[in-house]
Design a protein around this motif. Structure first.
Motif, PDB file in Angstrom:
ATOM      1  N   PRO A 108       0.848  -1.190   0.000  1.00 32.60           N
ATOM      2  CA  PRO A 108       0.000   0.000   0.000  1.00 32.60           C
ATOM      3  C   PRO A 108       0.891   1.250   0.000  1.00 32.60           C
ATOM      4  N   ARG A 109       0.320   2.340  -0.410  1.00 33.82           N
ATOM      5  CA  ARG A 109       1.077   3.585  -0.498  1.00 33.82           C
ATOM      6  C   ARG A 109       1.411   4.084   0.907  1.00 33.82           C
ATOM      7  N   ARG A 110       2.701   4.188   1.205  1.00 33.76           N
ATOM      8  CA  ARG A 110       3.185   4.703   2.487  1.00 33.76           C
ATOM      9  C   ARG A 110       4.264   5.748   2.205  1.00 33.76           C
ATOM     10  N   PRO A 111       3.859   6.935   1.765  1.00 34.77           N
ATOM     11  CA  PRO A 111       4.851   7.933   1.359  1.00 34.77           C
ATOM     12  C   PRO A 111       5.639   8.491   2.541  1.00 34.77           C
ATOM     13  N   TYR A 112       6.893   8.793   2.300  1.00 35.31           N
ATOM     14  CA  TYR A 112       7.737   9.417   3.320  1.00 35.31           C
ATOM     15  C   TYR A 112       8.577  10.543   2.733  1.00 35.31           C
ATOM     16  N   MET A 113       8.850  10.531   1.436  1.00 36.10           N
ATOM     17  CA  MET A 113       9.628  11.609   0.821  1.00 36.10           C
ATOM     18  C   MET A 113       8.744  12.814   0.494  1.00 36.10           C
ATOM     19  N   ALA A 114       7.590  12.591  -0.127  1.00 37.42           N
ATOM     20  CA  ALA A 114       6.699  13.698  -0.495  1.00 37.42           C
ATOM     21  C   ALA A 114       6.206  14.453   0.741  1.00 37.42           C
ATOM     22  N   PRO A 115       5.782  13.772   1.821  1.00 38.90           N
ATOM     23  CA  PRO A 115       5.376  14.527   3.012  1.00 38.90           C
ATOM     24  C   PRO A 115       6.526  15.325   3.627  1.00 38.90           C
ATOM     25  N   ALA A 116       7.744  14.804   3.547  1.00 42.53           N
ATOM     26  CA  ALA A 116       8.893  15.541   4.076  1.00 42.53           C
ATOM     27  C   ALA A 116       9.073  16.856   3.321  1.00 42.53           C
ATOM     28  N   LEU A 117       8.906  16.815   2.005  1.00 49.38           N
ATOM     29  CA  LEU A 117       9.011  18.041   1.208  1.00 49.38           C
ATOM     30  C   LEU A 117       7.873  18.999   1.529  1.00 49.38           C
ATOM     31  N   GLU A 118       6.667  18.480   1.691  1.00 52.97           N
ATOM     32  CA  GLU A 118       5.521  19.337   2.012  1.00 52.97           C
ATOM     33  C   GLU A 118       5.705  20.027   3.358  1.00 52.97           C
ATOM     34  N   VAL A 119       6.206  19.292   4.348  1.00 55.08           N
ATOM     35  CA  VAL A 119       6.395  19.848   5.684  1.00 55.08           C
ATOM     36  C   VAL A 119       7.473  20.933   5.678  1.00 55.08           C
ATOM     37  N   ARG A 120       8.541  20.720   4.938  1.00 57.23           N
ATOM     38  CA  ARG A 120       9.702  21.610   4.982  1.00 57.23           C
ATOM     39  C   ARG A 120       9.750  22.651   3.866  1.00 57.23           C
ATOM     40  N   ALA A 121       8.778  22.704   2.978  1.00 57.79           N
ATOM     41  CA  ALA A 121       8.863  23.559   1.780  1.00 57.79           C
ATOM     42  C   ALA A 121       9.119  25.019   2.120  1.00 57.79           C
ATOM     43  N   ASP A 122       8.363  25.593   3.029  1.00 53.51           N
ATOM     44  CA  ASP A 122       8.543  27.010   3.370  1.00 53.51           C
ATOM     45  C   ASP A 122       9.893  27.253   4.030  1.00 53.51           C
ATOM     46  N   ASP A 123      10.277  26.353   4.939  1.00 57.02           N
ATOM     47  CA  ASP A 123      11.570  26.495   5.605  1.00 57.02           C
ATOM     48  C   ASP A 123      12.716  26.386   4.617  1.00 57.02           C
ATOM     49  N   LEU A 124      12.588  25.483   3.663  1.00 55.44           N
ATOM     50  CA  LEU A 124      13.661  25.292   2.680  1.00 55.44           C
ATOM     51  C   LEU A 124      13.800  26.502   1.768  1.00 55.44           C
ATOM     52  N   ARG A 125      12.672  27.097   1.387  1.00 56.86           N
ATOM     53  CA  ARG A 125      12.732  28.302   0.562  1.00 56.86           C
ATOM     54  C   ARG A 125      13.490  29.408   1.302  1.00 56.86           C
ATOM     55  N   ASP A 126      13.157  29.608   2.567  1.00 56.73           N
ATOM     56  CA  ASP A 126      13.841  30.624   3.365  1.00 56.73           C
ATOM     57  C   ASP A 126      15.315  30.281   3.550  1.00 56.73           C
ATOM     58  N   LEU A 127      15.623  28.999   3.730  1.00 55.96           N
ATOM     59  CA  LEU A 127      17.006  28.558   3.885  1.00 55.96           C
ATOM     60  C   LEU A 127      17.824  28.884   2.643  1.00 55.96           C
ATOM     61  N   VAL A 128      17.261  28.624   1.469  1.00 58.61           N
ATOM     62  CA  VAL A 128      17.962  28.906   0.214  1.00 58.61           C
ATOM     63  C   VAL A 128      18.201  30.400   0.076  1.00 58.61           C
ATOM     64  N   ILE A 129      17.196  31.200   0.329  1.00 58.37           N
ATOM     65  CA  ILE A 129      17.337  32.654   0.203  1.00 58.37           C
ATOM     66  C   ILE A 129      18.393  33.180   1.159  1.00 58.37           C
ATOM     67  N   ASP A 130      18.344  32.744   2.418  1.00 55.30           N
ATOM     68  CA  ASP A 130      19.316  33.214   3.411  1.00 55.30           C
ATOM     69  C   ASP A 130      20.734  32.780   3.074  1.00 55.30           C
ATOM     70  N   THR A 131      20.894  31.537   2.633  1.00 52.83           N
ATOM     71  CA  THR A 131      22.228  31.023   2.304  1.00 52.83           C
ATOM     72  C   THR A 131      22.831  31.785   1.130  1.00 52.83           C
ATOM     73  N   ILE A 132      22.040  32.055   0.119  1.00 56.62           N
ATOM     74  CA  ILE A 132      22.557  32.779  -1.047  1.00 56.62           C
ATOM     75  C   ILE A 132      22.873  34.222  -0.662  1.00 56.62           C
ATOM     76  N   ARG A 133      22.038  34.845   0.136  1.00 57.98           N
ATOM     77  CA  ARG A 133      22.328  36.219   0.589  1.00 57.98           C
ATOM     78  C   ARG A 133      23.628  36.283   1.370  1.00 57.98           C
ATOM     79  N   LYS A 134      23.831  35.336   2.278  1.00 60.41           N
ATOM     80  CA  LYS A 134      25.058  35.318   3.068  1.00 60.41           C
ATOM     81  C   LYS A 134      26.276  35.072   2.187  1.00 60.41           C
ATOM     82  N   GLY A 135      26.110  34.248   1.173  1.00 59.36           N
ATOM     83  CA  GLY A 135      27.224  33.950   0.275  1.00 59.36           C
ATOM     84  C   GLY A 135      27.622  35.115  -0.611  1.00 59.36           C
ATOM     85  N   LEU A 136      26.712  36.035  -0.843  1.00 59.91           N
ATOM     86  CA  LEU A 136      27.017  37.184  -1.698  1.00 59.91           C
ATOM     87  C   LEU A 136      27.579  38.366  -0.935  1.00 59.91           C
ATOM     88  N   ARG A 137      27.640  38.274   0.364  1.00 60.89           N
ATOM     89  CA  ARG A 137      28.196  39.378   1.162  1.00 60.89           C
ATOM     90  C   ARG A 137      29.684  39.471   1.024  1.00 60.89           C
TER      91      ARG A 137
END
Length: 137
Positions: A108-137
């Motif tokens: 039966p369908r027991r997803p674990y990768m897709a829910p992980a992305l759904e849970v972390r999507a907003d945090d990951l977007r912010d992480l990418v933005i912050d990391t790139i900003r820090k790298g350009l300083r």
């Protein structure tokens, strides 16, 4: 008024481009590590019955499914792949995620990768933005 003299603008642009590429690659590594951690933590260790359909799968004492989740960043650093390796668990991880037939048995369908992305999507977007900003300083 501030004046700035650039002796060679091409070198400045090259340096900024290298910084951007390095920051983007670093951000992708952080995204991969975060998704891998979230997905592996959703897989519980249980010795009893299998998990209910729709919930992440359980693993027994050896934790093979949890340990097989890896990530890889492509050479240009603009994308990341996260998921179970074939060497670790074969096609069982895919069968759990999608709900497919594996070794003569319907999983039966027991997803674990897709829910992980759904849970972390907003945090990951912010992480990418912050990391790139820090790298350009």
């Amino acid at each position: 008024m501030i004046r700035m003299k650039v002796s060679n603008p091409v070198l400045l642009i090259d340096r900024m481009e290298r910084r951007r590429e390095r920051a983007t690659r670093r951000a992708m590594f952080k995204v991969g590590a975060n998704l891998r951690t979230t997905a592996s933590r959703s897989i519980r260790v249980r010795k009893t019955a299998a998990s209910k359909p729709g919930k992440p799968p359980h693993t027994r004492g050896n934790r093979r499914l949890r340990k097989s989740i890896m990530f890889a960043v492509d050479r240009n650093g603009r994308s990341v792949i996260v998921g179970p390796t074939k060497a670790g668990v074969g096609l069982a991880g895919e069968a759990h995620e999608r709900g497919e037939r594996f070794r003569g048995r319907n999983y039966p369908r027991r997803p674990y990768m897709a829910p992980a992305l759904e849970v972390r999507a907003d945090d990951l977007r912010d992480l990418v933005i912050d990391t790139i900003r820090k790298g350009l300083r």
